[in-house]
Design an enzyme around this catalytic site. Structure first.
Site, PDB file in Angstrom:
ATOM      1  N   CYS B 109      40.514  36.461  35.273  1.00 38.83           N
ATOM      2  CA  CYS B 109      40.327  35.038  35.600  1.00 38.83           C
ATOM      3  C   CYS B 109      39.210  34.246  35.152  1.00 38.83           C
ATOM      4  O   CYS B 109      38.849  33.009  35.248  1.00 38.83           O
ATOM      5  CB  CYS B 109      40.620  34.652  37.214  1.00 38.83           C
ATOM      6  SG  CYS B 109      42.061  35.605  37.842  1.00 38.83           S
ATOM      7  N   HIS B 247      37.633  28.264  39.071  1.00 40.10           N
ATOM      8  CA  HIS B 247      39.021  29.306  39.184  1.00 40.10           C
ATOM      9  C   HIS B 247      39.826  28.825  40.403  1.00 40.10           C
ATOM     10  O   HIS B 247      39.341  28.952  41.489  1.00 40.10           O
ATOM     11  CB  HIS B 247      38.742  30.543  38.960  1.00 40.10           C
ATOM     12  CG  HIS B 247      39.888  31.455  39.142  1.00 40.10           C
ATOM     13  ND1 HIS B 247      41.145  31.036  38.523  1.00 40.10           N
ATOM     14  CD2 HIS B 247      40.127  32.517  39.814  1.00 40.10           C
ATOM     15  CE1 HIS B 247      41.957  32.332  38.717  1.00 40.10           C
ATOM     16  NE2 HIS B 247      41.438  32.838  39.579  1.00 40.10           N
ATOM     17  N   ASN B 277      47.606  30.437  41.510  1.00 37.73           N
ATOM     18  CA  ASN B 277      46.511  31.076  40.793  1.00 37.73           C
ATOM     19  C   ASN B 277      47.244  31.446  39.381  1.00 37.73           C
ATOM     20  O   ASN B 277      47.813  32.512  39.368  1.00 37.73           O
ATOM     21  CB  ASN B 277      45.990  32.283  41.497  1.00 37.73           C
ATOM     22  CG  ASN B 277      44.868  33.135  40.625  1.00 37.73           C
ATOM     23  OD1 ASN B 277      44.896  32.816  39.433  1.00 37.73           O
ATOM     24  ND2 ASN B 277      44.156  33.679  41.446  1.00 37.73           N
TER      25      ASN B 277
END
Lengths: 88, 325
Positions: B109, B247, B277
């Site tokens: 990520c 993020h 996500n």
């Protein structure tokens, strides 16, 4: 090193989770309004305040009597604090 | 280095938390309170990491008024590649008609922030346009029975076109990694350590597996640290930041990072409730939406900050439009 009392730990966990009260003798997994991320958030704050203790998520592991309680966690913290620095 | 184009690609298929609550036998409120996600997008037949990347990349090129032929270097950040080999960037390179080199970055990520810093460094050696894309399809790598990851992930891609300019928008940056945390989020099988066999498939070892508690704790620690480092390098305070684009992992992690850095909800750019996500894609998607909404304007100070499996982390502070904006 002066560690928080178990009651102070409960107050800290209430502040993090928003739980109206925290029973220090109830298994952590059974506390309503407290979940694993609340425990991690509390642990992050504790680690930041007491970095030398090297406390980690094993504080919350179940013991032989079942689910760990906040009193169990407090006992583990006291044991960590009592260890010589070389053992931490 | 400047950002002169941006674009996104989001699959049309919407999977709501109501639907997942039914699938996992849990309460929708539990999902929303635990991660702040109301819905996410999943790829459907024919959609892949590369196809999302190509669409987002083309939109970013269009916005910048460039074509693939103008791009000297293509960087695709992904942890869910098109296939084990060749790199996902090869497929994107071909479809977009990129003239230059093609690179994949897997920092999970953190991949987009890693790619941005690589691109900034590359541009100092070779001042020509770079296309940077974050694209992931984690819905395809999650065990259908895995509730912890299943409620979090979504698919998508975001892209930016980076061009040289008189003003360098990058004021400061910080990257890091801690390989001792490699087991926090992992896919065990399918690599040289554990090649795919009937047994690994039977045992589900090709699926991603997360230690959520460890990720939470270290995500907060490392992201708070990298934000502080980047602010210190810039000689600025978090109160100077106009927008922070973290993020989009989990709203509770995001809120904890804000709390511990002193950043505020007013500075936060988030769309996690809509997309979940999306890993490498989460920062460029959120950035692109904030730009399209007119929220980010010339002169604004923009912080991008992420963390990922590895564990990896990184942040970059941009002066949108450069110092003369």
């Amino acid at each position: 090193m002066e560690l928080p009392t178990v009651e102070e730990l409960a107050t800290q966990l209430q502040a993090v989770s928003g739980a109206p009260d925290v029973d220090v003798d109830a298994p952590l997994t059974q506390l309503s309004d407290v979940d694993s991320m609340d425990l991690m958030e509390w642990l992050y704050g504790f680690q930041s305040q007491y970095p030398e203790l090297q406390a980690d998520a094993s504080l919350f592991q179940e013991d032989g009597d079942g689910g760990a309680t906040l009193r169990t966690v407090h006992g583990r913290l006291l044991a960590l604090a009592a260890q010589p620095a070389s053992a931490k | 280095m400047q950002i002169t184009g941006w674009g996104t690609s989001l699959p049309e298929k919407i999977v709501s938390s109501v639907e997942l609550a039914e699938r996992f036998g849990i309460d929708e409120d539990w999902i929303v309170s635990r991660c702040g996600i109301n819905e996410r997008r999943y790829v459907q037949d024919g959609q892949t990491t590369a196809s999302l990347a190509i669409e987002a990349g083309q939109r970013a090129l269009d916005k910048a008024g460039l074509t693939g032929a103008d791009i000297a270097h293509l960087i695709v950040a992904t942890a869910t590649p098109e296939q084990p080999s060749p790199a996902t960037s090869a497929f994107v390179h071909h479809e977009l008609g990129v003239s230059g080199s093609a690179h994949d970055v897997n920092a999970e990520c953190s991949g987009f922030v890693y790619g941005l810093i690589f691109a900034a460094a590359m541009m100092k050696m070779d001042p020509r346009p770079i296309l940077l894309i974050g694209s992931d399809t984690h819905s395809l790598t999650v065990n259908p029975a895995d509730r912890d990851l299943g409620i979090l992930v979504g698919d998508g891609a975001g892209a930016v076109v980076l061009t040289p300019g008189e003003d360098d928008w990058v004021l400061s940056w910080d990257l890091g990694a801690d390989g001792a945390r490699a087991s926090s989020l992992k896919v065990l099988a399918g690599g040289s350590r554990m090649p795919t066999t009937e047994e690994t498939v039977r045992d589900g070892l090709h699926y991603a597996k997360i230690n959520g508690n460890e990720i939470y704790l270290n995500a907060v620690r490392y992201t708070v640290g990298t934000v502080r480092n980047t602010m210190e390098k810039a000689g600025l305070s978090v109160s100077d930041v106009d927008h922070v684009v973290p993020h989009q992992a989990n709203i509770r992690i995001i809120n904890s990072i804000l709390n511990h850095t002193g950043l505020t909800q007013d500075q936060l750019v988030t769309n996690i409730h809509k997309y979940g996500n999306t890993a490498s894609a989460s920062i460029p998607i959120a950035l692109a939406e904030a730009l399209d909404d007119g929220r980010i304007t010339a002169g604004d100070l923009v912080m991008l900050a992420g963390f990922g499996a590895g564990m990896t982390w990184g942040s970059v502070l941009l002066r949108w439009g450069g110092e003369t904006a």
